[in-house]
Design a protein around this motif. Structure first.
Motif, mmCIF file in Angstrom:
data_model
loop_
_atom_site.group_PDB
_atom_site.id
_atom_site.type_symbol
_atom_site.label_atom_id
_atom_site.label_comp_id
_atom_site.label_asym_id
_atom_site.label_seq_id
_atom_site.Cartn_x
_atom_site.Cartn_y
_atom_site.Cartn_z
ATOM 1 N N GLN A 340 -1.001 -30.075 -22.162
ATOM 2 C CA GLN A 340 -0.435 -28.809 -21.712
ATOM 3 C C GLN A 340 -1.275 -28.193 -20.603
ATOM 4 O OE1 GLN A 340 -0.070 -25.912 -24.819
ATOM 5 N NE2 GLN A 340 1.317 -24.592 -23.661
ATOM 6 N N ILE A 341 -0.592 -27.570 -19.644
ATOM 7 C CA ILE A 341 -1.272 -26.835 -18.569
ATOM 8 C C ILE A 341 -0.857 -25.374 -18.655
ATOM 9 C CG2 ILE A 341 -1.391 -26.473 -16.075
ATOM 10 C CD1 ILE A 341 -1.357 -29.394 -15.643
ATOM 11 N N THR A 342 -1.802 -24.514 -18.940
ATOM 12 C CA THR A 342 -1.483 -23.085 -19.075
ATOM 13 C C THR A 342 -1.895 -22.288 -17.846
ATOM 14 O OG1 THR A 342 -3.604 -22.750 -20.203
ATOM 15 C CG2 THR A 342 -1.663 -23.159 -21.580
ATOM 16 N N SER A 343 -2.798 -22.860 -17.061
ATOM 17 C CA SER A 343 -3.233 -22.170 -15.840
ATOM 18 C C SER A 343 -3.763 -23.208 -14.862
ATOM 19 C CB SER A 343 -4.319 -21.136 -16.145
ATOM 20 O OG SER A 343 -5.484 -21.774 -16.642
ATOM 21 N N ILE A 344 -3.745 -22.857 -13.586
ATOM 22 C CA ILE A 344 -4.278 -23.753 -12.558
ATOM 23 C C ILE A 344 -5.215 -22.980 -11.637
ATOM 24 C CG2 ILE A 344 -2.411 -25.441 -12.508
ATOM 25 C CD1 ILE A 344 -1.153 -23.886 -10.215
ATOM 26 N N HIS A 345 -6.243 -23.680 -11.189
ATOM 27 C CA HIS A 345 -7.190 -23.088 -10.252
ATOM 28 C C HIS A 345 -6.841 -23.593 -8.862
ATOM 29 C CE1 HIS A 345 -10.663 -21.460 -8.422
ATOM 30 N NE2 HIS A 345 -11.358 -22.585 -8.357
ATOM 31 N N LYS A 346 -6.389 -22.696 -7.977
ATOM 32 C CA LYS A 346 -5.891 -23.111 -6.668
ATOM 33 C C LYS A 346 -6.946 -23.140 -5.560
ATOM 34 C CE LYS A 346 -1.124 -21.408 -7.215
ATOM 35 N NZ LYS A 346 -0.092 -20.550 -6.596
ATOM 36 N N LYS A 347 -8.125 -22.561 -5.806
ATOM 37 C CA LYS A 347 -9.132 -22.458 -4.739
ATOM 38 C C LYS A 347 -8.542 -21.743 -3.515
ATOM 39 C CE LYS A 347 -11.850 -26.498 -6.109
ATOM 40 N NZ LYS A 347 -12.483 -27.756 -5.683
ATOM 41 N N SER A 348 -7.823 -20.661 -3.788
ATOM 42 C CA SER A 348 -7.124 -19.942 -2.717
ATOM 43 C C SER A 348 -8.086 -19.369 -1.682
ATOM 44 C CB SER A 348 -6.271 -18.818 -3.315
ATOM 45 O OG SER A 348 -5.278 -19.347 -4.164
ATOM 46 N N PHE A 349 -9.254 -18.925 -2.135
ATOM 47 C CA PHE A 349 -10.218 -18.354 -1.189
ATOM 48 C C PHE A 349 -10.679 -19.422 -0.202
ATOM 49 C CE2 PHE A 349 -13.434 -15.733 0.545
ATOM 50 C CZ PHE A 349 -14.558 -16.535 0.724
ATOM 51 N N LEU A 350 -10.961 -20.620 -0.725
ATOM 52 C CA LEU A 350 -11.393 -21.702 0.155
ATOM 53 C C LEU A 350 -10.275 -22.103 1.109
ATOM 54 C CD1 LEU A 350 -13.576 -23.712 0.917
ATOM 55 C CD2 LEU A 350 -12.760 -25.219 -0.908
ATOM 56 N N ALA A 352 -7.886 -20.109 2.285
ATOM 57 C CA ALA A 352 -7.776 -19.062 3.307
ATOM 58 C C ALA A 352 -8.870 -19.224 4.354
ATOM 59 C CB ALA A 352 -7.861 -17.687 2.653
ATOM 60 N N LEU A 353 -10.060 -19.566 3.904
ATOM 61 C CA LEU A 353 -11.169 -19.768 4.826
ATOM 62 C C LEU A 353 -10.894 -20.953 5.751
ATOM 63 C CD1 LEU A 353 -14.049 -18.950 5.677
ATOM 64 C CD2 LEU A 353 -14.917 -20.524 3.925
ATOM 65 N N ASN A 354 -10.334 -22.020 5.186
ATOM 66 C CA ASN A 354 -9.986 -23.185 5.997
ATOM 67 C C ASN A 354 -8.918 -22.865 7.029
ATOM 68 O OD1 ASN A 354 -10.393 -25.709 3.373
ATOM 69 N ND2 ASN A 354 -11.864 -24.809 4.755
ATOM 70 N N ARG A 355 -7.948 -22.009 6.666
ATOM 71 C CA ARG A 355 -6.879 -21.653 7.611
ATOM 72 C C ARG A 355 -7.438 -20.876 8.799
ATOM 73 N NH1 ARG A 355 -3.675 -23.268 9.306
ATOM 74 N NH2 ARG A 355 -1.903 -21.868 9.388
ATOM 75 N N ILE A 356 -8.364 -19.972 8.529
ATOM 76 C CA ILE A 356 -9.020 -19.249 9.627
ATOM 77 C C ILE A 356 -9.790 -20.231 10.503
ATOM 78 C CG2 ILE A 356 -10.785 -17.533 10.186
ATOM 79 C CD1 ILE A 356 -10.010 -16.096 7.574
ATOM 80 N N SER A 357 -10.490 -21.156 9.845
ATOM 81 C CA SER A 357 -11.249 -22.168 10.585
ATOM 82 C C SER A 357 -10.326 -23.055 11.415
ATOM 83 C CB SER A 357 -12.066 -23.024 9.611
ATOM 84 O OG SER A 357 -12.974 -22.231 8.882
ATOM 85 N N ASP A 358 -9.114 -23.334 10.884
ATOM 86 C CA ASP A 358 -8.135 -24.127 11.634
ATOM 87 C C ASP A 358 -7.836 -23.491 12.989
ATOM 88 O OD1 ASP A 358 -7.857 -25.995 9.629
ATOM 89 O OD2 ASP A 358 -6.072 -25.078 8.760
ATOM 90 N N TRP A 359 -7.550 -22.191 12.969
ATOM 91 C CA TRP A 359 -7.226 -21.483 14.198
ATOM 92 C C TRP A 359 -8.393 -21.525 15.183
ATOM 93 C CZ3 TRP A 359 -2.946 -19.330 16.329
ATOM 94 C CH2 TRP A 359 -1.811 -19.257 15.528
ATOM 95 N N LEU A 360 -9.577 -21.301 14.686
ATOM 96 C CA LEU A 360 -10.755 -21.330 15.553
ATOM 97 C C LEU A 360 -10.975 -22.724 16.132
ATOM 98 C CD1 LEU A 360 -13.209 -19.138 13.430
ATOM 99 C CD2 LEU A 360 -11.980 -18.466 15.514
ATOM 100 N N TYR A 361 -10.804 -23.723 15.287
ATOM 101 C CA TYR A 361 -11.000 -25.102 15.730
ATOM 102 C C TYR A 361 -9.976 -25.494 16.800
ATOM 103 C CZ TYR A 361 -11.141 -30.208 15.623
ATOM 104 O OH TYR A 361 -11.211 -31.532 15.985
ATOM 105 N N LEU A 362 -8.695 -25.193 16.537
ATOM 106 C CA LEU A 362 -7.647 -25.553 17.488
ATOM 107 C C LEU A 362 -7.807 -24.808 18.809
ATOM 108 C CD1 LEU A 362 -4.549 -25.670 15.105
ATOM 109 C CD2 LEU A 362 -5.746 -27.596 16.135
ATOM 110 N N SER A 363 -8.156 -23.530 18.737
ATOM 111 C CA SER A 363 -8.361 -22.747 19.960
ATOM 112 C C SER A 363 -9.484 -23.353 20.782
ATOM 113 C CB SER A 363 -8.686 -21.295 19.611
ATOM 114 O OG SER A 363 -7.608 -20.690 18.928
ATOM 115 N N SER A 364 -10.578 -23.679 20.107
ATOM 116 C CA SER A 364 -11.727 -24.276 20.787
ATOM 117 C C SER A 364 -11.368 -25.632 21.381
ATOM 118 C CB SER A 364 -12.893 -24.426 19.802
ATOM 119 O OG SER A 364 -13.954 -25.145 20.383
ATOM 120 N N PHE A 365 -10.591 -26.417 20.631
ATOM 121 C CA PHE A 365 -10.212 -27.758 21.088
ATOM 122 C C PHE A 365 -9.417 -27.683 22.386
ATOM 123 C CE2 PHE A 365 -7.240 -31.274 21.373
ATOM 124 C CZ PHE A 365 -8.025 -32.383 21.098
ATOM 125 N N TYR A 366 -8.396 -26.822 22.417
ATOM 126 C CA TYR A 366 -7.545 -26.759 23.605
ATOM 127 C C TYR A 366 -8.252 -26.091 24.776
ATOM 128 C CZ TYR A 366 -3.641 -28.453 20.840
ATOM 129 O OH TYR A 366 -2.831 -29.233 20.067
#
Length: 388
Positions: A340-350, A352-366
């Protein structure tokens, strides 16, 4: 019948096509399934599922959920239709995304892909014991029912994402003046989903640029426009060898004969002048091949008829389901020992941090590779795609 839960980060053509295929399978009682974005999936969704299939996963939440699902006795599968680990240099892919994909491949029970080359490559590299090749289902109703009318001009279409601009510039742009010189107003050229710089081409032939659109709307548009010839160039390298021939399915179901690069994956399904046309990757060959297709209406019709028969014979729901169940029998049997699975740990904070890093990385790349002008161009395309 077990429940198959499909998880994805964002909507993209792979997700749309997969969702449509499995929605159809569910409607005819073949495979019970549900689709959910990883950001919004609930513990109750996973609790009901026996098999979790992650579509192109490369993020913190997918890895976390996959690890929890495996520990609970469920089957974890990865559906991958591109080798993202060997992307061309001009295609940015953040290092953390690559690391998450590698960890997902090490964590998976089953690797699913429409490309055998990719399966063979990942199976050996990550010691994946169970694999399965799955083609796209093409239902009878997907084939165009629009009655074709004869028209004086030959209508060419190039439907692709903005990332294909380089291919257009390399193989097609140099030959447009020659095509215009030979055929004049006898041909038209329409771009769908890509936005080339065509200022120098205006006045040579009639050109139209159409924005990208949702899958069903796109199919309806392609059928109603009654294009004659579809253009699909593709470079030859280890990355493109692991792609799928979606464009062949798209063009054929819209009653369009395709002209494709003579490379994988197209050569695995297309025979020159039998169910399409193949061009070598140089402008001269593309010019000669397009002229062959433009000049010979009878041959175009023969190629189209053969392509339709080939797809109808090899892309049926029964064929695809049989392959899927053979590779993942838990789709039918379920996982009787799951906990049975009653709860899941999504690591949502990590995440969100990766998504911000994505934007910075892509901006820097281009900015680094294409300067301010290139960055601004990519930004406009990104905003346009998000709005659409």
């Amino acid at each position: 019948m077990a429940l198959v839960l499909f998880l994805y980060e964002r909507d993209m053509p792979t997700v749309s096509i997969t969702r449509e295929c499995f929605k159809y399978l569910s409607s005819i009682g073949k495979v019970d399934n549900k689709f959910s974005q990883i950001q919004s999936v609930k513990a109750s969704d996973i609790e009901m599922a026996d098999v979790l299939i992650f579509i192109r996963p490369n993020d913190a939440i997918s890895l976390s959920i996959a690890e929890q699902a495996r520990k609970s006795g469920r089957i974890v599968a990865v559906l991958q239709d591109d080798d993202m680990l060997i992307l061309p240099k001009e295609n940015p892919f953040a290092p953390w995304r690559k690391n998450y994909l590698i960890k997902m491949l090490k964590c998976t029970d089953v690797l699913i892909s429409p490309n055998q080359c990719l399966i063979n490559r990942y199976k050996e590299k990550f010691q994946i014991k169970r694999t399965g090749r799955i083609d796209t289902i093409v239902r009878p109703e997907e084939f165009s029912k629009v009655v074709r009318r004869e028209h004086d001009r030959i209508k060419l279409v190039y439907a692709a994402s903005p990332k294909h601009i380089g291919l257009f510039n390399e193989f097609i742009l140099p030959i447009v003046p020659k095509l215009a010189e030979k055929y004049g107003k006898g041909i038209t050229l329409t771009f769908v989903g890509m936005y080339p710089d065509i200022e120098n081409l205006k006045g040579l032939i009639d050109i139209d640029v159409i924005s990208s659109m949702p899958l069903l709307e796109y199919r309806k548009f392609m059928q109603e426009q009654q294009f004659d010839i579809g253009i699909a160039p593709l470079v030859t390298n280890d990355f493109t060898a692991c792609k799928y021939f979606n464009k062949y399915l798209e063009y054929t179901t819209a009653n369009i004969v395709g002209v494709y690069s003579k490379t994988e994956p197209y050569v695995s399904v297309i025979r020159d002048e039998e169910n399409g046309f193949l061009a070598n990757n140089d402008p001269d060959s593309w010019y000669q091949t397009l002229c062959r297709a433009i000049d010979n209406r009878v041959l175009r019709n023969t190629c189209l008829k053969n392509a339709i028969v080939q797809i109808k014979n090899n892309h049926t729901a029964d064929t695809i389901v049989e392959k899927l169940i053979e590779n993942i029998p838990e789709i039918i049997t379920g996982c009787p020992n799951k906990s049975q699975i009653t709860s899941i740990h999504k690591k949502s904070f990590l995440y969100a941090l990766n998504r911000i890093s994505d934007w910075l990385y892509l901006s820097s790349f281009y900015l680094r590779n294409q300067g301010i002008k290139g960055f601004y161009s990519k930004l406009k395309i990104h905003i346009k795609e998000r709005k659409e």
